[in-house]
Scaffold this active site. Structure first.
Site, PDB file in Angstrom:
ATOM      1  N   LYS A 218      -6.869  62.417  48.489  1.00 46.08           N
ATOM      2  CA  LYS A 218      -5.452  62.261  49.237  1.00 46.08           C
ATOM      3  C   LYS A 218      -5.370  62.901  50.421  1.00 46.08           C
ATOM      4  O   LYS A 218      -4.770  62.012  51.296  1.00 46.08           O
ATOM      5  CB  LYS A 218      -4.345  62.882  48.114  1.00 46.08           C
ATOM      6  CG  LYS A 218      -2.989  62.986  48.726  1.00 46.08           C
ATOM      7  CD  LYS A 218      -2.355  61.297  48.984  1.00 46.08           C
ATOM      8  CE  LYS A 218      -1.211  61.383  49.726  1.00 46.08           C
ATOM      9  NZ  LYS A 218      -0.602  60.024  50.160  1.00 46.08           N
ATOM     10  N   CYS A 277       3.647  62.206  55.962  1.00 47.36           N
ATOM     11  CA  CYS A 277       2.246  62.148  55.583  1.00 47.36           C
ATOM     12  C   CYS A 277       1.401  62.861  56.565  1.00 47.36           C
ATOM     13  O   CYS A 277       0.838  63.932  56.413  1.00 47.36           O
ATOM     14  CB  CYS A 277       1.666  60.993  55.245  1.00 47.36           C
ATOM     15  SG  CYS A 277       2.728  60.182  54.079  1.00 47.36           S
TER      16      CYS A 277
HETATM   17  N1  SAJ Z   1       1.050  55.567  64.298  1.00 48.43           N
HETATM   18  C1  SAJ Z   1       0.126  55.727  65.557  1.00 48.43           C
HETATM   19  N2  SAJ Z   1      -0.745  54.684  65.757  1.00 48.43           N
HETATM   20  C2  SAJ Z   1      -1.293  54.202  64.574  1.00 48.43           C
HETATM   21  C3  SAJ Z   1      -0.658  54.068  63.396  1.00 48.43           C
HETATM   22  C4  SAJ Z   1       0.183  54.858  63.387  1.00 48.43           C
HETATM   23  O1  SAJ Z   1       0.676  56.259  66.561  1.00 48.43           O
HETATM   24  O2  SAJ Z   1      -2.399  53.350  64.831  1.00 48.43           O
HETATM   25  C5  SAJ Z   1       2.383  56.483  64.077  1.00 48.43           C
HETATM   26  C6  SAJ Z   1       3.290  55.780  63.604  1.00 48.43           C
HETATM   27  O3  SAJ Z   1       4.111  55.178  64.727  1.00 48.43           O
HETATM   28  C7  SAJ Z   1       3.957  56.982  62.789  1.00 48.43           C
HETATM   29  C8  SAJ Z   1       2.814  57.787  62.498  1.00 48.43           C
HETATM   30  O4  SAJ Z   1       1.662  57.390  63.147  1.00 48.43           O
HETATM   31  O5  SAJ Z   1       4.886  57.732  63.748  1.00 48.43           O
HETATM   32  C9  SAJ Z   1       2.611  57.356  60.814  1.00 48.43           C
HETATM   33  O6  SAJ Z   1       2.471  56.018  60.791  1.00 48.43           O
HETATM   34  P1  SAJ Z   1       1.532  55.505  59.603  1.00 48.43           P
HETATM   35  O7  SAJ Z   1       1.840  53.988  59.617  1.00 48.43           O
HETATM   36  O8  SAJ Z   1       0.662  56.323  59.036  1.00 48.43           O
HETATM   37  O9  SAJ Z   1       2.877  55.626  58.098  1.00 48.43           O
HETATM   38  P2  SAJ Z   1       3.115  56.441  57.288  1.00 48.43           P
HETATM   39  O10 SAJ Z   1       3.205  58.072  57.645  1.00 48.43           O
HETATM   40  O11 SAJ Z   1       4.189  56.008  56.220  1.00 48.43           O
HETATM   41  O12 SAJ Z   1       1.812  56.598  56.609  1.00 48.43           O
HETATM   42  C10 SAJ Z   1       1.605  56.008  55.324  1.00 48.43           C
HETATM   43  C11 SAJ Z   1       0.266  56.706  54.614  1.00 48.43           C
HETATM   44  N3  SAJ Z   1       0.410  56.218  53.502  1.00 48.43           N
HETATM   45  C12 SAJ Z   1       0.609  57.295  52.484  1.00 48.43           C
HETATM   46  O13 SAJ Z   1       0.320  58.254  52.588  1.00 48.43           O
HETATM   47  C13 SAJ Z   1       0.334  56.778  50.815  1.00 48.43           C
HETATM   48  C14 SAJ Z   1      -0.884  56.411  55.375  1.00 48.43           C
HETATM   49  O14 SAJ Z   1      -2.044  56.935  54.482  1.00 48.43           O
HETATM   50  C15 SAJ Z   1      -1.129  54.772  55.390  1.00 48.43           C
HETATM   51  O15 SAJ Z   1      -2.372  54.508  55.964  1.00 48.43           O
HETATM   52  C16 SAJ Z   1       0.126  54.252  56.073  1.00 48.43           C
HETATM   53  O16 SAJ Z   1       1.344  54.396  55.375  1.00 48.43           O
HETATM   54  C17 SAJ Z   1      -0.017  52.851  56.384  1.00 48.43           C
HETATM   55  O17 SAJ Z   1      -1.260  52.302  56.253  1.00 48.43           O
HETATM   56  O18 SAJ Z   1       0.926  52.125  56.500  1.00 48.43           O
END
Ligand code: SAJ
Length: 452
Positions: A218, A277
């Protein structure tokens, strides 16, 4: 009449609510949500019992909650933990935050809930932790608390599983149903009990492993993504330094064939990394190894990656300072208009928002600011917000895009120029076409862009 399977889900949040609603929709299952009457979340008890969905912008969830609460009457919520005495399954879905300074997990809720479950669970109960914890927590914290408070033996008189959630804002139901699910039992028998429950709601494959393996998987899933994003951020800085465009670099790098072992997946740079996360889970991995590891591991890569991502709001300020200088204004007297307060596009979720970190930097420097966000509720954000874009940009000297809300893609240079005091824009999420803004007289900089 076949005996109903009785399930309790403790913690009516992003994790607990969709899990409870999906389980309640299974024929033969009865679910009780348990939510303490806290200031922040107590209101959800009555809302859910009215068949309302406390989480905004979630597809499927409102209809599912209405159906199981009002029609099937297989889901209700209470703050009374006495119901635990009659449960076959007990899911623990409480918040497991980390300390902002030390990054150590704060297990107050987890410990309290585990003790209550231990005191009240009946023989044969299956306890499933869905909340994210540091590796080693299920075996070394939850299991002893359950055994001490019940006098029962794990794997014999009750069962304990770590089956982590992979929910994402905007896709809560979809991810539970359509993502593979890792089922980590403390013993083989525990894993089997976990597999039985989840096969009723998960359409994708179930992956049986040990509880510790599941805990490591995880936090590694999110640490992997945090490191990938940090890498993209560092490459973006290199592109700025070399006057290259990150998007073009990414197009080249990611052109390697996806279905070959040569494939690359360069992520996106940006104004920072927020959410519940990624900013937390790398520290949980480190804490687990530091606390329960048989050997010491000097974490270099993941700690530096975390720091790189946490530095990005400061980089946005550096870009603003450079742009102000180029435009001939002193940023100390400037008014900054900030677009986006949530951590993710088209969402009202503000946890660990890079915008919050950015405003703290401005406060330290006594720089004036105003924030616009179309989705975030004021009670979820510590600084004043406005939903009136025109009001925020009026007389602003510098406009900064922190979140790629769909609302911002239509920003037009002329419309902004007529309302701003100076035409300066900093794009933290690759939302606008910098060339177009530059042609319209803007000083336009972006993360990963050829700015100088
Ligand atoms: N972000 C970046 N660059 C990227 C992707 C994201 O700067 O390439 C930033 C986003 O703006 C945000 C943060 O990172 O501020 C997190 O973004 P995220 O897309 O990872 O969204 P989360 O936090 O909701 O992550 C979740 C996580 N899922 C779980 O914990 C079950 C992550 O493991 C998933 O990969 C992600 O969603 C997803 O794929 O949407």
């Amino acid at each position: 009449m076949k005996e109903k399977t009785k399930i309790a889900v403790i913690g009516m949040g992003y994790v607990g609510i969709p899990a409870a609603a999906l389980l309640a929709d299974v024929d033969g299952f009865e679910v009780i949500g348990i939510q303490r009457r806290s200031k922040r979340s107590g209101w959800k008890i009555e809302a859910l019992n009215r068949g309302e969905c406390p989480i905004l912008n979630e597809p499927e969830l409102p209809e599912l909650i209405r159906r199981v609460v009002l029609e099937k009457k297989t889901f209700r919520v209470t703050d009374d933990t006495e119901v635990l005495r009659d449960m076959n399954y007990i899911l623990i879905d409480v918040q497991t935050p980390t300390d902002k300074e030390t990054h150590q997990p704060l297990y107050k809720s987890l410990r309290e809930v585990s003790a209550v479950v231990g005191q009240k669970m009946k023989d044969g109960a299956v306890v499933i932790v869905e909340s994210t914890v540091a590796p080693g927590t299920t075996e070394n914290i939850v299991k002893p608390i359950l055994e001490e408070n019940s006098g029962k033996t794990c794997g014999k008189d009750f069962y304990l599983v770590f089956a982590y959630e992979r929910v994402m804002v905007g896709r809560l139901i979809n991810n539970i149903v359509n993502y593979p699910r890792v089922i980590g039992g403390v013993t083989e028998e525990c894993t089997k009990k976990g597999l039985w429950l989840y096969k009723h709601i998960v359409k994708e494959k179930l992956i049986p492993v040990s509880a510790t393996t599941a805990e490591v998987a995880k936090v590694v899933e999110n640490t992997y993504r945090d490191v990938q994003i940090a890498f993209a951020n560092e490459v973006a800085l290199a592109c700025e330094a070399l006057h290259a465009d990150f998007n073009d670099v990414r197009k080249c790098v990611n052109s390697l064939p996806f279905n070959s072992n040569a494939y690359r997946d360069l992520h996106l740079p940006g104004a920072g990394v927020g959410g519940h996360c990624l900013p937390k889970d790398p520290w949980l991995l480190k804490f687990g190894v530091d606390t329960y590891g048989k050997i010491k591991v000097p974490f270099e890569v993941i700690v530096k990656a975390r720091m790189r991502n946490d530095q990005m709001p400061l980089h946005m300020l550096e870009l603003a300072e450079a742009a102000a200088k180029k435009a001939g204004i002193d940023i100390k007297n400037a008014k900054l208009a900030i677009l986006g307060a949530s951590f993710l596009e088209n969402s009202e979720d503000t946890r660990n928002s890079p915008t919050e970190a950015f405003v703290k930097l401005l406060e330290e420097r006594k720089i004036k600011w105003a924030i616009h966000d179309p989705y975030v509720r004021q009670r979820e954000f510590p600084y004043p917000l406005s939903k009136n874009l025109e009001e925020i940009i009026r007389d602003a000297d510098i406009l900064l895009i922190f979140v790629k809300h769909k609302d911002y893609y239509a920003l037009e240079p002329q419309w902004l120029k007529e309302r701003m005091k100076h035409p300066i824009i900093i794009d933290g999420r690759d939302v606008i076409n910098l060339e177009k803004f530059r042609k319209n007289g803007f000083v336009a900089f972006g993360v990963g862009k050829p700015n100088y």
